[in-house]
Design a protein around this motif. Structure first.
Motif, PDB file in Angstrom:
ATOM      1  N   UNK A   1       1.737   6.272   1.692  1.00  0.00           N
ATOM      2  CA  UNK A   1       0.959   7.145   2.572  1.00  0.00           C
ATOM      3  C   UNK A   1       1.774   7.510   3.824  1.00  0.00           C
ATOM      4  N   UNK A   2       2.440   6.527   4.405  1.00  0.00           N
ATOM      5  CA  UNK A   2       3.221   6.795   5.624  1.00  0.00           C
ATOM      6  C   UNK A   2       4.424   7.686   5.329  1.00  0.00           C
ATOM      7  N   UNK A   3       5.025   7.481   4.164  1.00  0.00           N
ATOM      8  CA  UNK A   3       6.177   8.331   3.805  1.00  0.00           C
ATOM      9  C   UNK A   3       5.740   9.793   3.667  1.00  0.00           C
ATOM     10  N   UNK A   4       4.559   9.999   3.143  1.00  0.00           N
ATOM     11  CA  UNK A   4       4.034  11.375   3.067  1.00  0.00           C
ATOM     12  C   UNK A   4       3.701  11.893   4.461  1.00  0.00           C
ATOM     13  N   UNK A   5       3.023  11.064   5.236  1.00  0.00           N
ATOM     14  CA  UNK A   5       2.603  11.487   6.581  1.00  0.00           C
ATOM     15  C   UNK A   5       3.796  11.895   7.439  1.00  0.00           C
TER      16      UNK A   5
END
Ligand code: CA
Length: 499
Positions: free
Chosen positions: A488-492
């Motif tokens: 999720x953080x890599x996408x964000x």
């Protein structure tokens, strides 16, 4: 009523133009004090076994009169990349500076430029280390590259200016000089950035003998054997035992001293070096000697930083600036002071992930406050400064202002997890890795072959990160949650790095 009106009119008419322009008393000055490789273990406000031996009273003053953060994490634990994050409020893959040796694109949006637009005068003094010429500063004087500990050259608004003396003192001098000569019609943003305590650790002449008769306590993991984790750590090249070399150990010194400086330097080191060579130590005894030599020189470098921070704080007091100045102290990342047998940084393990963060702003920050709960980051510095001066925070910055935390508030939607990404694969034997932590658990991914490994740590049960629990059934749920959060953080954050 009529009398009041008259008085008001009189005041307006009689106010000279420069006072009218500066009639915004609530816009604070910002003094950003920054160092290179200063570990929280060597800043006495953070406590720990070195605090009594090597106190830092002037830095501690910022904590006593302001706030200390225990969970300030860097996004990429390395000198240049951290500086680029501070300037842009963006992760390395978006600000373009992933590893040392990259060149910072000074044409992009940066904090000092935004502050100039907001009517601030901006200055940068000391270590820059970003390759390109500083932009967004009304005044700059920066060390060339890493700079040197003695007799530095400061590139001063495009001109090379040679100085004689100890670099930490000179950066202190130049900082005071700029404050004295600044434009008093505008609030200021001043970045005063020391080279110290970056290696090779060359103390000031006045500190050579300090700690000479002290045995500095060793960290419990000085002789870490790296079992219980993936094979990532075994490949390191940052060992106190084997990788310091004669220059870091001050068995050889090549800094460009003046003859007078060299005579004093040599008078201190030569007899001690001869005794060491004579003793012909091996094994753990040799490592212990290396550690003492390293840690004492490191702490001596920190002491000069502390003294110079004290000089600048005194200046603020003496010139009535302390009340309306937000003082921030931080370092570009943490550092291993013998933990895991290491010097240097880079890893996502605690000692280099976290960095010191102290902030003082009288009337806004409660003196003596400590935040050991919220995860903040060098990713947030630019946003926080913009918020503090009342300037808009651009949408494309990736951090968040922690001004509410400074005010003692606790926003319910504060980040619960933090993304880390180290790119300089191979530097000191540290492979590329990325990961996520919630402050209690930490998941690390080493994606490159042949390593291709994961680690998971439970910092409450294993604060020294000696046993990875990745793949253990007891941690299946936590692991799955962090794996999901990592994605999720890599996408964000729009991470572009493929596996
Ligand atoms: Ca550094």
């Amino acid at each position: 009523m009529r009398f009041l009106f008259f008085i008001t009119l009189l005041l307006c008419v009689s106010a000279p133009p420069h006072e009218a322009r500066s009639a915004e008393p609530h816009r604070p000055n910002i003094l950003f004090l920054f160092t290179d490789d200063h570990a929280t273990q060597a800043l006495s406000a953070y406590g720990g076994p070195l605090a009594e031996i090597a106190p830092t009273p002037h830095l501690d003053r910022i904590a006593e009169e302001g706030m200390l953060f225990r969970k300030c994490y860097v996004t990429n634990s390395l000198c240049g990349p951290s500086r680029a994050v501070v300037l842009t409020g963006k992760y390395s893959h978006l600000n373009g500076f992933r590893q040392n040796g990259d060149t910072f694109d000074g044409s992009q949006q940066t904090l000092p430029k935004l502050l100039q637009e907001a009517g601030y005068q901006t200055a940068m003094i000391g270590k820059w280390h970003l390759g390109s010429t500083p932009t967004g500063f009304d005044h700059y004087e920066v060390l060339k590259g890493q700079g040197q500990y003695y007799n530095p050259l400061l590139i001063t608004n495009g001109e090379n200016v040679k100085h004689t003396g100890y670099t930490t003192d000179i950066i202190g001098d130049r900082t005071l000089e700029w404050l004295e000569n600044r434009d008093r019609d505008k609030p200021f943003f001043l970045m005063s950035q020391h080279k110290a305590p970056h290696g090779r650790w060359e103390p000031a002449l006045r500190h050579l003998e300090w700690l000479d008769d002290v045995e500095v306590p060793e960290p419990p993991t000085l002789f870490d054997d790296y079992s219980g984790r993936s094979s990532a750590a075994i490949g390191h090249a940052m060992g106190i035992a084997d990788h310091m070399g004669p220059h870091r150990l001050m068995l050889q010194y090549s800094s460009k001293h003046t003859p007078e400086q060299l005579a004093k330097f040599d008078a201190y080191y030569r007899p001690r070096n001869e005794a060491y060579l004579e003793a012909d130590l091996s094994g753990e005894e040799r490592t212990r000697w290396h550690y003492q030599r390293f840690i004492k020189n490191y702490l001596r470098c920190v002491r000069a930083v502390d003294e110079n921070v004290g000089r600048v704080l005194d200046y603020l007091d003496e010139h009535g600036l302390a009340e309306n100045t937000l003082v921030i102290y931080s370092s570009d990342q943490g550092f291993y002071l013998g933990e895991h047998g290491w010097f240097d940084k880079r890893w996502m393990y605690e000692e280099s992930l976290r960095t010191p963060l102290l902030a003082r702003w009288p009337g806004v920050i409660e003196p003596g406050s400590v935040d050991d709960e919220h995860i903040v980051s060098n990713l947030d510095f630019a946003e926080t400064v913009l918020d503090a001066v009342g300037a808009p925070i651009p949408d494309d910055m990736q951090g968040r202002s922690f001004l509410p935390l400074l005010k003692g508030e606790s926003p319910g939607d504060w980040r619960q997890t933090f993304y880390y990404h180290y790119y300089e694969a191979g530097g000191h034997g540290v492979p590329l890795h990325y990961g996520v932590t919630d402050g209690r658990h930490k998941l690390i991914r080493f994606p490159q072959e042949p390593l291709d490994a994961w680690e998971l740590f439970d910092l409450e049960k294993d604060p020294r990160e000696l046993r990875s629990v990745f793949g253990q059934p007891d941690y299946a749920e936590i692991q799955a949650g962090l794996e999901q959060e990592l994605e999720r953080l890599r996408r964000q954050y729009q991470v572009d790095q493929p596996e």
